[in-house]
Design a protein around this motif. Sequence first.
Motif, PDB file in Angstrom:
ATOM      1  N   PRO A 223       0.562   8.383  -2.705  1.00  0.00           N
ATOM      2  CA  PRO A 223       1.784   7.946  -3.381  1.00  0.00           C
ATOM      3  C   PRO A 223       1.668   8.112  -4.890  1.00  0.00           C
ATOM      4  O   PRO A 223       0.564   8.204  -5.440  1.00  0.00           O
ATOM      5  CB  PRO A 223       1.891   6.465  -2.997  1.00  0.00           C
ATOM      6  CG  PRO A 223       1.061   6.320  -1.773  1.00  0.00           C
ATOM      7  CD  PRO A 223      -0.045   7.315  -1.911  1.00  0.00           C
ATOM      8  N   SER A 224       2.790   8.112  -5.552  1.00  0.00           N
ATOM      9  CA  SER A 224       2.820   8.385  -6.989  1.00  0.00           C
ATOM     10  C   SER A 224       1.962   7.414  -7.786  1.00  0.00           C
ATOM     11  O   SER A 224       1.344   7.779  -8.779  1.00  0.00           O
ATOM     12  CB  SER A 224       4.262   8.345  -7.501  1.00  0.00           C
ATOM     13  OG  SER A 224       4.849   7.080  -7.244  1.00  0.00           O
ATOM     14  N   TYR A 226      -0.900   6.084  -7.066  1.00  0.00           N
ATOM     15  CA  TYR A 226      -2.307   6.471  -7.035  1.00  0.00           C
ATOM     16  C   TYR A 226      -2.532   7.764  -7.797  1.00  0.00           C
ATOM     17  O   TYR A 226      -3.519   7.913  -8.522  1.00  0.00           O
ATOM     18  CB  TYR A 226      -2.780   6.609  -5.587  1.00  0.00           C
ATOM     19  CG  TYR A 226      -2.949   5.275  -4.917  1.00  0.00           C
ATOM     20  CD1 TYR A 226      -4.185   4.639  -4.884  1.00  0.00           C
ATOM     21  CD2 TYR A 226      -1.867   4.613  -4.335  1.00  0.00           C
ATOM     22  CE1 TYR A 226      -4.339   3.406  -4.291  1.00  0.00           C
ATOM     23  CE2 TYR A 226      -2.011   3.379  -3.737  1.00  0.00           C
ATOM     24  CZ  TYR A 226      -3.246   2.777  -3.714  1.00  0.00           C
ATOM     25  OH  TYR A 226      -3.394   1.542  -3.125  1.00  0.00           O
ATOM     26  N   GLY A 344       7.211  -1.272   3.397  1.00  0.00           N
ATOM     27  CA  GLY A 344       7.267  -0.800   2.020  1.00  0.00           C
ATOM     28  C   GLY A 344       7.935  -1.766   1.062  1.00  0.00           C
ATOM     29  O   GLY A 344       7.820  -1.606  -0.161  1.00  0.00           O
ATOM     30  N   TRP A 403       3.236  -0.139   5.781  1.00  0.00           N
ATOM     31  CA  TRP A 403       3.745   0.879   6.693  1.00  0.00           C
ATOM     32  C   TRP A 403       2.708   1.047   7.810  1.00  0.00           C
ATOM     33  O   TRP A 403       1.513   1.116   7.541  1.00  0.00           O
ATOM     34  CB  TRP A 403       3.916   2.218   6.005  1.00  0.00           C
ATOM     35  CG  TRP A 403       5.007   2.303   4.994  1.00  0.00           C
ATOM     36  CD1 TRP A 403       6.323   2.564   5.227  1.00  0.00           C
ATOM     37  CD2 TRP A 403       4.880   2.181   3.571  1.00  0.00           C
ATOM     38  NE1 TRP A 403       7.021   2.606   4.051  1.00  0.00           N
ATOM     39  CE2 TRP A 403       6.167   2.374   3.013  1.00  0.00           C
ATOM     40  CE3 TRP A 403       3.817   1.924   2.720  1.00  0.00           C
ATOM     41  CZ2 TRP A 403       6.404   2.316   1.646  1.00  0.00           C
ATOM     42  CZ3 TRP A 403       4.039   1.852   1.357  1.00  0.00           C
ATOM     43  CH2 TRP A 403       5.328   2.047   0.840  1.00  0.00           C
ATOM     44  N   GLN A 406       0.903   4.840   7.652  1.00  0.00           N
ATOM     45  CA  GLN A 406       0.176   5.242   6.452  1.00  0.00           C
ATOM     46  C   GLN A 406      -1.067   4.370   6.313  1.00  0.00           C
ATOM     47  O   GLN A 406      -1.125   3.269   6.868  1.00  0.00           O
ATOM     48  CB  GLN A 406       1.034   5.060   5.198  1.00  0.00           C
ATOM     49  CG  GLN A 406       2.242   5.948   5.091  1.00  0.00           C
ATOM     50  CD  GLN A 406       2.944   5.761   3.759  1.00  0.00           C
ATOM     51  OE1 GLN A 406       2.363   5.265   2.791  1.00  0.00           O
ATOM     52  NE2 GLN A 406       4.200   6.153   3.697  1.00  0.00           N
ATOM     53  N   ARG A 409      -2.391   0.035   1.272  1.00  0.00           N
ATOM     54  CA  ARG A 409      -2.684   0.067  -0.157  1.00  0.00           C
ATOM     55  C   ARG A 409      -3.992  -0.684  -0.430  1.00  0.00           C
ATOM     56  O   ARG A 409      -4.537  -1.368   0.442  1.00  0.00           O
ATOM     57  CB  ARG A 409      -1.521  -0.544  -0.949  1.00  0.00           C
ATOM     58  CG  ARG A 409      -0.199   0.221  -0.791  1.00  0.00           C
ATOM     59  CD  ARG A 409      -0.296   1.641  -1.313  1.00  0.00           C
ATOM     60  NE  ARG A 409       0.945   2.381  -1.140  1.00  0.00           N
ATOM     61  CZ  ARG A 409       1.835   2.586  -2.122  1.00  0.00           C
ATOM     62  NH1 ARG A 409       1.630   2.076  -3.332  1.00  0.00           N
ATOM     63  NH2 ARG A 409       2.927   3.284  -1.898  1.00  0.00           N
TER      64      ARG A 409
END
Length: 501
Positions: A223-224, A226, A344, A403, A406, A409
Motif C-alpha cells: 500500500p502507498s 508503506y 479497511g 482485510w 491481504q 498492517r
Amino acid sequence: MTNQIILSKLERLKNGQKPRVLDLFAGCGGLSLGFHAAGFEIGAAVEFDPDAARSHGLNFHDGDPKHSCAIDITETHPEDLVSKLELGPVPEAFDVIIGGPPCQAFARVGRSKLREVDAHPQAFIHDPRARLYKEYLRYVDAFQPLAVLMENVPDILNHGGHNVAEETCEILEAKGYVSRYTLLNAAFYGVPQMRERMFLVAYRREVADQVTFPEPTNWLVLPSGYEGTRAVALKTVGGLFGEVHSYVAPPVATPVQERAVTAEDAIGDLPLIKARELVAAGALKRGARRFDQFIPYGKKSKLSGYAQLMRSWPGFEASPDGLRDHVIRYLPRDYELFARMNPGDQYPEAYQHAVEMFEERLTAAREKGAALKEGSDEYQQLRDSIIPPYDASKFPNKWRKMWKDQPARTLMAHLGKDSYSHIHYDSLQARTISVREAARLQSFPDGFQFSGTMNPAFRQIGNAVPPLLSKALAQTIMATLQTRIAQLQEEHVGDRTAATV
C-alpha cells in the motif's frame, strides 16, 4: 589475539558444532526462533522486561531460571553474563550476536558521539539514548562474534538527523567487520504482515568479504503508506548524509513468486470467538485474561499451508488439546460497531458508523416515548454507550478493520493497550484479534508460549521480529558461515596433500 579467537571459532564450526547465538534486547524471542529454526544454538539472551525474559527462557531453555530472569544490559557486564551461565571464557562464549537496541537509544546521537561512546566507555554515561548503543558495542567487543545482526525501524536511517545504520557500519568496519544494511518487508518472506524494518548484517573479515540479504519468497504490491515510508527512508540514504558506503538496495520481489500470505490464510482456521454472543451469555467479562484453559481447534475442512506450518513448526508443535492463549479483550461498547465496519475502515469511518448507530437508537427510543433531550443526562449516557470518545480528526489510524485477503498492517507494542489497530475481518465475530491471532500474524507457531497475561503477551508479540523473516536472514548467515567452513576444509586438504608430496 583477535585473529586466533576468530580462527578458533571457525575451527569449532568446522568440527560440526552449531553456531552459538547471543540475543541482545531479545524480547520474547522472535529473532531467536528464526535462528533456532535455521540450525543455530540459542546460547543466551539479554532482556529487560520480566515477562519477555520468562517467555524466552520458557521456549529456548525449558524454563531454566538462569535463562528466564530479566537482565539490565546497562548493569550487566559480559563477564557477569558468562559467569552466571557458566559459559567459560568470554571471547569464546558466542559465535553470533543478534538483536536491536531500542530506537530511542539513537535519538540525536550523531557520528562523533557514537565514535566517542565506542572509544570511551564513560562518555555520555548519563545519556540513556547513547548508553544502550554503548552496551551493544561493548558486547560485540567482548565476545568478538563471527557475525552480527541488528534490527530497527526504518526511521533509524534518519533518526535525530543522523543515519545511525551507516554510522554503526563505520564503527563495525573499524572493528574488523564488513557491514551492510537494507530495508526488508516481512510480507515478502511469508509473514502475513506488512512490517518494514531495517536490518544490518556484519561479518568478520576472516569470514566473508561481502554481505548479502535473503531473496524474497512472496510477492504483493505494498500500500502507498508503506511505499511512502520506504521512499522517505531511501531518500535520506540517497542524499541527506552525503556519500553512503554501506547501504544496499532491498532484494526485489516479483509476481512470479507466491502471493503474500493473507490474514485469512493466517488465522482463518482458528476457533471462532463470537464476542457479542459471549457477552450476552455472561461468558466474557471484565478482568485479566489468563492462559489457563484450552480451546479446541475444532474442525476445518482444509488448512492453508501457513496454518499447517504454524501447527507443526519443528520443536514448537501445537498442543493436541488446542490453544491456551486464544483470548480477546472485553470491549462491549464496540462489538456492534466492529460488526458494522467495512474491511479497511479506520477510526474516522468507525466514528461515523457509531454516530449513525446512535441516531438510530435515539430515534427508536423516542418513538417508544422516551424523552431523550439533547444535553440531558440520559441523552449523554446513550451517546457515551455507543460513540467512542476520541476526536476523529486526531486519531485517524487508531482503529483499523483488517482485510481478509491481504496481509495485516504492522503490529505494534501498543497491542498491549487496546488492540483496536487490528479488528478482525469477520463481522460475525465482531472483535479485536486474540493473542494467538496476533502471534500467527507475526509468524509465531502455535507451540510458542508467552509468559504473563493477555496485555504483556500482546506487548511481547508487537515488539518482536517476525520469526519467519528472522529465519530467512539466519539461513543466509548460516550459508555464509558454511561457505567459509568449506573453504577452510579445502585448504586443510590442500595443505595435507602438499605435505604428503
